[in-house]
Scaffold this motif. Structure first.
Motif, PDB file in Angstrom:
ATOM      1  N   PHE A  46      -2.713   1.846  -3.042  1.00  0.00           N
ATOM      2  CA  PHE A  46      -3.252   1.768  -4.178  1.00  0.00           C
ATOM      3  C   PHE A  46      -4.132   3.339  -4.478  1.00  0.00           C
ATOM      4  O   PHE A  46      -4.261   3.834  -3.186  1.00  0.00           O
ATOM      5  N   LEU A  47      -4.601   3.453  -5.622  1.00  0.00           N
ATOM      6  CA  LEU A  47      -5.162   4.488  -6.054  1.00  0.00           C
ATOM      7  C   LEU A  47      -6.409   4.096  -7.178  1.00  0.00           C
ATOM      8  O   LEU A  47      -6.049   3.412  -7.989  1.00  0.00           O
ATOM      9  N   VAL A  48      -7.646   4.727  -6.852  1.00  0.00           N
ATOM     10  CA  VAL A  48      -8.712   4.536  -7.820  1.00  0.00           C
ATOM     11  C   VAL A  48      -8.726   5.860  -8.515  1.00  0.00           C
ATOM     12  O   VAL A  48      -8.717   6.874  -8.262  1.00  0.00           O
ATOM     13  N   THR A  64      -2.000   0.256  -8.433  1.00  0.00           N
ATOM     14  CA  THR A  64      -1.273  -0.198  -7.167  1.00  0.00           C
ATOM     15  C   THR A  64       0.317  -0.048  -7.075  1.00  0.00           C
ATOM     16  O   THR A  64       1.047   0.141  -8.117  1.00  0.00           O
ATOM     17  N   GLY A  65       0.953   0.193  -6.026  1.00  0.00           N
ATOM     18  CA  GLY A  65       2.379   0.046  -6.054  1.00  0.00           C
ATOM     19  C   GLY A  65       2.767   0.151  -4.470  1.00  0.00           C
ATOM     20  O   GLY A  65       2.103   0.286  -3.524  1.00  0.00           O
ATOM     21  N   PRO A  66       4.044   0.051  -4.274  1.00  0.00           N
ATOM     22  CA  PRO A  66       4.324   0.189  -2.850  1.00  0.00           C
ATOM     23  C   PRO A  66       4.133   1.619  -2.411  1.00  0.00           C
ATOM     24  O   PRO A  66       4.303   2.542  -3.158  1.00  0.00           O
ATOM     25  N   PRO A  67       3.976   1.904  -1.091  1.00  0.00           N
ATOM     26  CA  PRO A  67       3.945   3.029  -0.509  1.00  0.00           C
ATOM     27  C   PRO A  67       5.049   4.056  -0.964  1.00  0.00           C
ATOM     28  O   PRO A  67       6.158   3.488  -1.028  1.00  0.00           O
ATOM     29  N   GLY A  68       4.699   5.462  -1.512  1.00  0.00           N
ATOM     30  CA  GLY A  68       5.498   6.263  -2.082  1.00  0.00           C
ATOM     31  C   GLY A  68       5.375   6.166  -3.625  1.00  0.00           C
ATOM     32  O   GLY A  68       5.883   7.286  -4.233  1.00  0.00           O
ATOM     33  N   PHE A  69       4.532   5.201  -4.129  1.00  0.00           N
ATOM     34  CA  PHE A  69       4.283   5.474  -5.607  1.00  0.00           C
ATOM     35  C   PHE A  69       3.288   6.545  -5.882  1.00  0.00           C
ATOM     36  O   PHE A  69       3.309   7.150  -6.940  1.00  0.00           O
ATOM     37  N   LEU A  70       2.623   7.217  -4.743  1.00  0.00           N
ATOM     38  CA  LEU A  70       2.065   8.495  -4.904  1.00  0.00           C
ATOM     39  C   LEU A  70       2.609   9.384  -3.826  1.00  0.00           C
ATOM     40  O   LEU A  70       2.979   9.105  -2.902  1.00  0.00           O
ATOM     41  N   THR A  75       2.312  21.866  -3.546  1.00  0.00           N
ATOM     42  CA  THR A  75       0.771  21.717  -2.959  1.00  0.00           C
ATOM     43  C   THR A  75      -0.157  21.782  -4.173  1.00  0.00           C
ATOM     44  O   THR A  75      -1.305  21.756  -3.903  1.00  0.00           O
ATOM     45  N   GLY A  76       0.196  21.414  -5.350  1.00  0.00           N
ATOM     46  CA  GLY A  76      -0.687  21.520  -6.380  1.00  0.00           C
ATOM     47  C   GLY A  76      -0.549  20.490  -7.434  1.00  0.00           C
ATOM     48  O   GLY A  76      -1.497  20.256  -8.336  1.00  0.00           O
ATOM     49  N   THR A  77       0.101  19.340  -7.222  1.00  0.00           N
ATOM     50  CA  THR A  77       0.393  18.159  -8.335  1.00  0.00           C
ATOM     51  C   THR A  77       0.517  16.969  -7.487  1.00  0.00           C
ATOM     52  O   THR A  77       1.343  17.030  -6.434  1.00  0.00           O
ATOM     53  N   LEU A  78      -0.281  15.958  -8.023  1.00  0.00           N
ATOM     54  CA  LEU A  78      -0.124  14.740  -7.406  1.00  0.00           C
ATOM     55  C   LEU A  78       0.707  13.692  -8.691  1.00  0.00           C
ATOM     56  O   LEU A  78       0.413  13.956  -9.711  1.00  0.00           O
ATOM     57  N   ALA A  79       1.843  13.395  -8.348  1.00  0.00           N
ATOM     58  CA  ALA A  79       2.626  12.385  -9.052  1.00  0.00           C
ATOM     59  C   ALA A  79       2.481  10.785  -8.780  1.00  0.00           C
ATOM     60  O   ALA A  79       2.444  10.445  -7.676  1.00  0.00           O
ATOM     61  N   VAL A  80       2.221  10.210  -9.930  1.00  0.00           N
ATOM     62  CA  VAL A  80       1.688   8.685  -9.643  1.00  0.00           C
ATOM     63  C   VAL A  80       2.885   8.003 -10.511  1.00  0.00           C
ATOM     64  O   VAL A  80       2.875   8.073 -11.710  1.00  0.00           O
ATOM     65  N   ALA A  81       3.696   6.890  -9.862  1.00  0.00           N
ATOM     66  CA  ALA A  81       4.379   6.089 -10.507  1.00  0.00           C
ATOM     67  C   ALA A  81       3.681   4.756 -10.879  1.00  0.00           C
ATOM     68  O   ALA A  81       2.958   4.438 -10.295  1.00  0.00           O
ATOM     69  N   GLY A  82       4.117   4.481 -12.075  1.00  0.00           N
ATOM     70  CA  GLY A  82       3.673   3.088 -12.763  1.00  0.00           C
ATOM     71  C   GLY A  82       2.599   3.367 -13.346  1.00  0.00           C
ATOM     72  O   GLY A  82       2.065   4.426 -13.713  1.00  0.00           O
ATOM     73  N   GLY A  83       1.899   2.256 -13.761  1.00  0.00           N
ATOM     74  CA  GLY A  83       0.918   2.292 -14.570  1.00  0.00           C
ATOM     75  C   GLY A  83      -0.393   1.245 -14.428  1.00  0.00           C
ATOM     76  O   GLY A  83      -0.116   0.366 -13.513  1.00  0.00           O
ATOM     77  N   ARG A 279      -1.684  -7.330  -7.706  1.00  0.00           N
ATOM     78  CA  ARG A 279      -2.903  -7.075  -7.237  1.00  0.00           C
ATOM     79  C   ARG A 279      -2.638  -7.166  -5.590  1.00  0.00           C
ATOM     80  O   ARG A 279      -1.853  -7.962  -5.204  1.00  0.00           O
ATOM     81  N   LEU A 280      -3.392  -6.373  -5.217  1.00  0.00           N
ATOM     82  CA  LEU A 280      -3.154  -6.547  -3.545  1.00  0.00           C
ATOM     83  C   LEU A 280      -4.097  -7.353  -2.962  1.00  0.00           C
ATOM     84  O   LEU A 280      -5.539  -7.532  -3.334  1.00  0.00           O
ATOM     85  N   LEU A 281      -4.041  -8.279  -1.906  1.00  0.00           N
ATOM     86  CA  LEU A 281      -4.873  -9.116  -1.263  1.00  0.00           C
ATOM     87  C   LEU A 281      -5.265  -8.718   0.161  1.00  0.00           C
ATOM     88  O   LEU A 281      -4.438  -8.276   0.877  1.00  0.00           O
TER      89      LEU A 281
END
Length: 299
Positions: A46-48, A64-70, A75-83, A279-281
């Protein structure tokens, strides 16, 4: 946010008397996603994210997403999958190129966290975004409660209540919280940060006002510095065991006591309560040994 500190943070550092220490710690803030940071991000579920909506109100939301969604791109860009879940206040902002965002990735399993702030570009066709990093840095494990992931809950009704004040049940949830996230802003960007303590560390002063002590941290004063420059703030209270979320937007100010203690006072302007799908529990917490006993002051 190419510089570590703006005038608001400097003013708070000077008032508290920690400018030299802040200068030392601030050297860790860079626009570079190092290999260790990229590896950490790739393992998080997860990412806030903090940002302003179309009306200029600050919110903090969680993806939230499975590990790897971030993942880091170079060295300069973060990619986030999903919404975001349906009905989230930041859905529009995270689909708009040029949105200033602050993010925090926190791992309750290891009490590690890192922050990455920058400018967003929406993915073509939706379904994610990238952030061009302007500030990347890690934080110490103080006030982080240790938890273990239990499962992913795929079903949920989404937004269940909206309003402009806290209900009695929502006030009880805030009093019981041991963790929340806070999004703030200034002219040079947005920041998302974590606040933790023993349950009860957030005081509910009524349906429209909260307060919490500003515990000793890394002396950067990014959050308090932003509030000194711009009072807008967004809070996110996660209920870890059920995955419920309480999102608040409003304005905050810092009160400085003669003995050096600091209290942040937040005025509630709008509330969104949700139980989102995906959601994660998490397990019940092992409280941080750094958490001050309630009633004590930490400067």
């Amino acid at each position: 946010m190419t510089r570590a500190y703006h005038q608001g943070s400097r003013a708070v550092q000077d008032q508290v008397g920690v400018r030299e220490l802040a200068d030392h710690v601030g050297r860790s803030i860079t626009p570079v996603i190092k290999d260790v940071a990229a590896d950490f991000l790739a393992r998080q579920p997860f990412l806030v994210v903090g940002a302003a909506d179309a009306a200029g109100r600050m919110w903090a939301s969680v993806l939230t997403g499975p590990p790897g969604f971030l993942r880091a791109r170079g060295t300069g860009t973060l990619a986030v999958a999903g919404g975001l879940p349906a009905g989230d206040p930041l859905t529009g902002a995270l689909a708009t190129d040029g949105t200033a965002v602050g993010t925090i990735a926190l791992d309750p399993r290891t009490r590690r966290r890192m922050r990455l702030n920058g400018t967003l570009t929406a993915a073509p066709g939706g379904g994610g975004f990238t952030v061009d990093a302007e500030q990347v840095f890690a934080n110490c494990p103080k006030y982080l409660q240790k938890r273990q992931p239990l499962k992913l809950e795929p079903q949920g009704p989404g937004v269940v209540r909206q309003g402009d004040a806290l209900t009695a049940a929502q006030q009880r949830a805030v009093r019981a919280a041991d963790t929340f996230f806070v999004a703030t802003t200034a002219a040079d960007g947005v920041d998302a940060s974590h606040r933790g303590g023993n349950p009860g560390f957030v005081q509910v002063r009524g349906a429209h006002e909260l307060a919490w002590p500003d515990y000793a941290g890394n002396s950067m004063f990014l959050t308090l510095g932003n509030l000194a420059a711009d009072p807008r703030a967004g809070l996110l209270f996660p209920h870890w065991e059920t995955g419920a979320q309480l999102q608040l937007t409003g304005r905050a100010r810092t009160e400085f006591a003669p003995d050096g203690a600091r209290t942040v006072v937040f005025t509630v302007e709008s509330v969104v309560e949700s139980l989102p799908a995906g959601r994660l529990l998490w397990s019940t917490p092992e409280y941080s040994p750094a958490n001050p006993h309630l009633g004590s002051t930490t400067r």
